[in-house]
Scaffold this motif. Structure first.
Motif, PDB file in Angstrom:
ATOM      1  N   VAL A  16       0.833  -1.204   0.000  1.00  0.00           N
ATOM      2  CA  VAL A  16       0.000   0.000   0.000  1.00  0.00           C
ATOM      3  C   VAL A  16       0.872   1.260   0.000  1.00  0.00           C
ATOM      4  O   VAL A  16       0.615   2.210  -0.757  1.00  0.00           O
ATOM      5  N   VAL A  17       1.901   1.273   0.812  1.00  0.00           N
ATOM      6  CA  VAL A  17       2.792   2.445   0.883  1.00  0.00           C
ATOM      7  C   VAL A  17       3.506   2.652  -0.460  1.00  0.00           C
ATOM      8  O   VAL A  17       3.562   3.778  -0.975  1.00  0.00           O
ATOM      9  N   ALA A  18       4.035   1.600  -1.036  1.00  0.00           N
ATOM     10  CA  ALA A  18       4.775   1.726  -2.294  1.00  0.00           C
ATOM     11  C   ALA A  18       3.875   2.228  -3.418  1.00  0.00           C
ATOM     12  O   ALA A  18       4.256   3.130  -4.179  1.00  0.00           O
ATOM     13  N   TYR A  19       2.674   1.677  -3.526  1.00  0.00           N
ATOM     14  CA  TYR A  19       1.779   2.107  -4.601  1.00  0.00           C
ATOM     15  C   TYR A  19       1.316   3.547  -4.379  1.00  0.00           C
ATOM     16  O   TYR A  19       1.204   4.324  -5.333  1.00  0.00           O
ATOM     17  N   THR A  20       1.088   3.914  -3.137  1.00  0.00           N
ATOM     18  CA  THR A  20       0.709   5.298  -2.825  1.00  0.00           C
ATOM     19  C   THR A  20       1.824   6.256  -3.217  1.00  0.00           C
ATOM     20  O   THR A  20       1.562   7.312  -3.813  1.00  0.00           O
ATOM     21  N   VAL A  21       3.053   5.893  -2.913  1.00  0.00           N
ATOM     22  CA  VAL A  21       4.193   6.726  -3.308  1.00  0.00           C
ATOM     23  C   VAL A  21       4.242   6.854  -4.829  1.00  0.00           C
ATOM     24  O   VAL A  21       4.445   7.950  -5.371  1.00  0.00           O
ATOM     25  N   THR A  46      11.194   1.708  -9.623  1.00  0.00           N
ATOM     26  CA  THR A  46      11.768   2.040  -8.315  1.00  0.00           C
ATOM     27  C   THR A  46      10.847   1.620  -7.181  1.00  0.00           C
ATOM     28  O   THR A  46      11.305   1.052  -6.183  1.00  0.00           O
ATOM     29  N   THR A  47       9.559   1.893  -7.318  1.00  0.00           N
ATOM     30  CA  THR A  47       8.643   1.517  -6.226  1.00  0.00           C
ATOM     31  C   THR A  47       8.474   0.007  -6.134  1.00  0.00           C
ATOM     32  O   THR A  47       8.329  -0.525  -5.032  1.00  0.00           O
ATOM     33  N   ILE A  48       8.507  -0.683  -7.251  1.00  0.00           N
ATOM     34  CA  ILE A  48       8.397  -2.155  -7.207  1.00  0.00           C
ATOM     35  C   ILE A  48       9.624  -2.756  -6.517  1.00  0.00           C
ATOM     36  O   ILE A  48       9.500  -3.558  -5.583  1.00  0.00           O
ATOM     37  N   VAL A  49      10.806  -2.357  -6.967  1.00  0.00           N
ATOM     38  CA  VAL A  49      12.042  -2.884  -6.363  1.00  0.00           C
ATOM     39  C   VAL A  49      12.158  -2.425  -4.909  1.00  0.00           C
ATOM     40  O   VAL A  49      12.525  -3.210  -4.025  1.00  0.00           O
ATOM     41  N   ALA A  54      12.232  -3.429   0.785  1.00  0.00           N
ATOM     42  CA  ALA A  54      11.684  -3.032   2.087  1.00  0.00           C
ATOM     43  C   ALA A  54      11.039  -4.219   2.804  1.00  0.00           C
ATOM     44  O   ALA A  54      11.236  -4.404   4.010  1.00  0.00           O
ATOM     45  N   ALA A  55      10.289  -5.032   2.078  1.00  0.00           N
ATOM     46  CA  ALA A  55       9.647  -6.202   2.698  1.00  0.00           C
ATOM     47  C   ALA A  55      10.696  -7.172   3.243  1.00  0.00           C
ATOM     48  O   ALA A  55      10.538  -7.703   4.354  1.00  0.00           O
ATOM     49  N   ILE A  56      11.748  -7.386   2.493  1.00  0.00           N
ATOM     50  CA  ILE A  56      12.810  -8.295   2.944  1.00  0.00           C
ATOM     51  C   ILE A  56      13.505  -7.731   4.181  1.00  0.00           C
ATOM     52  O   ILE A  56      13.717  -8.447   5.172  1.00  0.00           O
ATOM     53  N   VAL A  57      13.854  -6.456   4.133  1.00  0.00           N
ATOM     54  CA  VAL A  57      14.555  -5.829   5.259  1.00  0.00           C
ATOM     55  C   VAL A  57      13.674  -5.832   6.507  1.00  0.00           C
ATOM     56  O   VAL A  57      14.143  -6.161   7.604  1.00  0.00           O
TER      57      VAL A  57
END
Length: 142
Positions: A16-21, A46-49, A54-57
Motif C-alpha cells: 500500500v505504501v509503495a503504490y501510494t508513493v 523504483t517503487t516495485i524494487v 523493504a519487505a525483505i529488510v
C-alpha cells in the motif's frame, strides 16, 4: 503472531505504501501534460524494487527483534497461505487479460503498464487481507 502472519502484514503495509508513493510521484509529474506523457517507468520500477527490498529488510529486522517468534508452519498456516494466494491470483489474471486486450487495441504503454501494476497491487493487498482475516478468525469451511 507467527512469522507467516507477520509476512502478510508486511506485504499489506509495504504494498500500500509503495503504490501510494508511486501514484503521488506520477500525479506530481503531470504539470499540465496528459498522463501518458508523464515519465513513469523510473518511478514504477523504483517503487516495485523498493517494495521488495523493504519487505525483505522489515522481515529480517522483525526476525532479529523477535527471535522467539514461531517459525514453524503447521497445516493451518499452509492452508491460510494457499487461501490468500487463491484470492490474490484472480487479479493477476484480470491484469494479464486486460493488458493483452489493451495491447491488441494498441493503447498507450502507460496504461498497459499501470493496469498491470495496479492488478499486482490488488492481488498482493487482497491476498494479504484474506490471510490476516483468516488468522484472526477461523478457516472458512468449503
Amino acid at each position: 503472531m507467527t512469522l507467516t502472519e507477520k509476512r502478510a502484514w508486511i506485504t499489506l503495509v509495504v504494498t500500500v505504501v509503495a503504490y501510494t508513493v508511486y501514484v503521488i510521484v506520477i500525479t506530481a509529474r503531470v504539470d499540465g501534460r496528459s498522463l501518458p506523457d508523464v515519465p513513469y517507468a523510473g518511478p514504477l520500477l523504483t517503487t516495485i524494487v523498493g517494495a521488495m527490498v523493504a519487505a525483505i529488510v522489515i522481515e529480517i529486522v522483525l526476525s532479529a527483534v523477535t527471535p522467539n517468534a514461531s517459525r514453524v508452519q503447521d497445516v493451518r498456516d499452509k492452508e491460510i497461505h494457499r487461501l490468500g494466494e487463491y484470492v490474490g491470483q484472480s487479479f493477476v489474471t484480470i491484469g494479464a487479460v486486460s493488458a493483452m486486450l489493451m495491447a491488441v487495441v494498441e493503447w498507450d504503454p502507460f496504461w498497459i503498464a499501470n493496469v498491470i501494476y495496479l492488478c499486482f497491487v490488488l492481488a498482493a493487498v487482497l491476498g494479504a487481507v484474506a490471510k490476516v482475516i483468516v488468522y484472526r478468525r477461523t478457516m472458512p469451511e468449503w
